[in-house]
Scaffold this motif. Structure first.
Motif, PDB file in Angstrom:
ATOM      1  N   ALA A  55       0.819  -1.211   0.000  1.00 22.68           N
ATOM      2  CA  ALA A  55       0.000   0.000   0.000  1.00 22.68           C
ATOM      3  C   ALA A  55       0.855   1.264   0.000  1.00 22.68           C
ATOM      4  O   ALA A  55       0.411   2.316  -0.465  1.00 22.68           O
ATOM      5  N   ALA A  56       2.051   1.194   0.539  1.00 19.55           N
ATOM      6  CA  ALA A  56       2.940   2.361   0.620  1.00 19.55           C
ATOM      7  C   ALA A  56       4.373   1.906   0.385  1.00 19.55           C
ATOM      8  O   ALA A  56       4.723   0.770   0.697  1.00 19.55           O
ATOM      9  N   ASP A  96       5.061  -1.123   2.800  1.00 20.37           N
ATOM     10  CA  ASP A  96       4.121  -1.522   3.849  1.00 20.37           C
ATOM     11  C   ASP A  96       2.877  -2.115   3.197  1.00 20.37           C
ATOM     12  O   ASP A  96       2.457  -1.663   2.126  1.00 20.37           O
ATOM     13  N   PHE A  97       2.288  -3.101   3.862  1.00 21.93           N
ATOM     14  CA  PHE A  97       1.040  -3.700   3.402  1.00 21.93           C
ATOM     15  C   PHE A  97      -0.106  -3.148   4.237  1.00 21.93           C
ATOM     16  O   PHE A  97       0.045  -2.907   5.439  1.00 21.93           O
ATOM     17  N   THR A 133       8.964  -8.004   8.104  1.00 23.23           N
ATOM     18  CA  THR A 133       8.602  -7.695   9.487  1.00 23.23           C
ATOM     19  C   THR A 133       7.144  -8.057   9.696  1.00 23.23           C
ATOM     20  O   THR A 133       6.273  -7.620   8.937  1.00 23.23           O
ATOM     21  N   SER A 134       6.875  -8.876  10.721  1.00 18.88           N
ATOM     22  CA  SER A 134       5.496  -9.287  11.010  1.00 18.88           C
ATOM     23  C   SER A 134       4.826  -8.233  11.892  1.00 18.88           C
ATOM     24  O   SER A 134       5.474  -7.330  12.411  1.00 18.88           O
ATOM     25  N   SER A 160       4.954 -14.829   7.701  1.00 18.06           N
ATOM     26  CA  SER A 160       3.559 -14.812   8.145  1.00 18.06           C
ATOM     27  C   SER A 160       3.232 -13.462   8.769  1.00 18.06           C
ATOM     28  O   SER A 160       4.086 -12.842   9.402  1.00 18.06           O
ATOM     29  N   ASP A 161       1.995 -13.024   8.594  1.00 18.09           N
ATOM     30  CA  ASP A 161       1.515 -11.762   9.156  1.00 18.09           C
ATOM     31  C   ASP A 161       2.461 -10.605   8.849  1.00 18.09           C
ATOM     32  O   ASP A 161       2.742  -9.755   9.682  1.00 18.09           O
ATOM     33  N   THR A 162       2.958 -10.559   7.611  1.00 18.11           N
ATOM     34  CA  THR A 162       3.927  -9.547   7.202  1.00 18.11           C
ATOM     35  C   THR A 162       3.243  -8.205   6.990  1.00 18.11           C
ATOM     36  O   THR A 162       2.239  -8.111   6.288  1.00 18.11           O
ATOM     37  N   VAL A 163       3.808  -7.167   7.591  1.00 20.24           N
ATOM     38  CA  VAL A 163       3.282  -5.810   7.423  1.00 20.24           C
ATOM     39  C   VAL A 163       4.286  -4.893   6.726  1.00 20.24           C
ATOM     40  O   VAL A 163       3.908  -3.834   6.225  1.00 20.24           O
TER      41      VAL A 163
END
Length: 193
Positions: A55-56, A96-97, A133-134, A160-163
């Protein structure tokens, strides 16, 4: 009749068989909530990964007309390049997601383009470090060694749960004075949540 055996009547099951059946039923009852998670995990690991665009995005630096956004825009004829020329080591892209994603694969188009005639006009990454980075802050990293060729290069990278993801250029092909290390496109594949 001579030589024939008398038929036995129906025998009642022993007490052990009903106990085994009850234990089996209880075991299934307690395992049911966990089976759906097990099947979901198997589906995640064997299913076809989908595109999970960030997203960014930002970079350590950007050359004029070659912003970080160009590496995530879905086109491989525009590229990101750092401001400084030379080796390019230590320069990075970061994204970033919008929500946590499960990363399974990363596709990289190195150089200025996927077209061979444009590919060699700038430096190209030889080695990248990908750091995921989760959402709980845990970091995992993987070093990718790229071939010096135009086109798509796919790597298995799991998170997993990557942001957030950071892609750092460790070394480059064709670097030198007046040449920037270019990345045409980076794509992430996996699943949401």
């Amino acid at each position: 009749m001579a030589g024939s055996r008398p038929r036995r009547g129906w025998r009642r099951p022993r007490a052990g068989l009903p106990v085994v059946l009850i234990l089996l039923a209880v075991g299934i009852w307690f395992a049911l909530p966990h089976l759906s998670g097990l099947f979901g995990f198997a589906k995640q690991e064997t299913g076809t990964p989908e595109s999970v665009p960030p997203a960014a995005y930002r970079a350590s630096s950007e050359a004029a007309k070659h912003p970080a956004a160009a590496a995530f825009d879905g086109f491989n004829n525009r590229y990101w390049a750092p401001e400084k020329t030379g080796e390019g080591g230590g320069e990075y892209l970061e994204c970033d997601f919008a929500q946590p994603v499960r990363v399974m694969k990363i596709v990289v188009f190195s150089g200025t383009s996927a077209r061979q005639d444009e590919f060699l006009t700038q430096g190209r990454p030889a080695r990248l470090t990908v750091e995921l980075t989760s959402k709980d802050g845990e970091k995992t990293s993987r070093t990718l060694r790229l071939r010096d060729q135009a086109g798509q290069q796919t790597f298995d990278v799991r998170g997993s749960d990557t942001v957030r993801a950071r892609i750092t250029v460790d070394s480059a092909y064709g670097s030198g004075e007046g040449r920037r290390t270019a990345v045409a496109e980076v794509e992430f594949f996996g699943g949401r949540g």
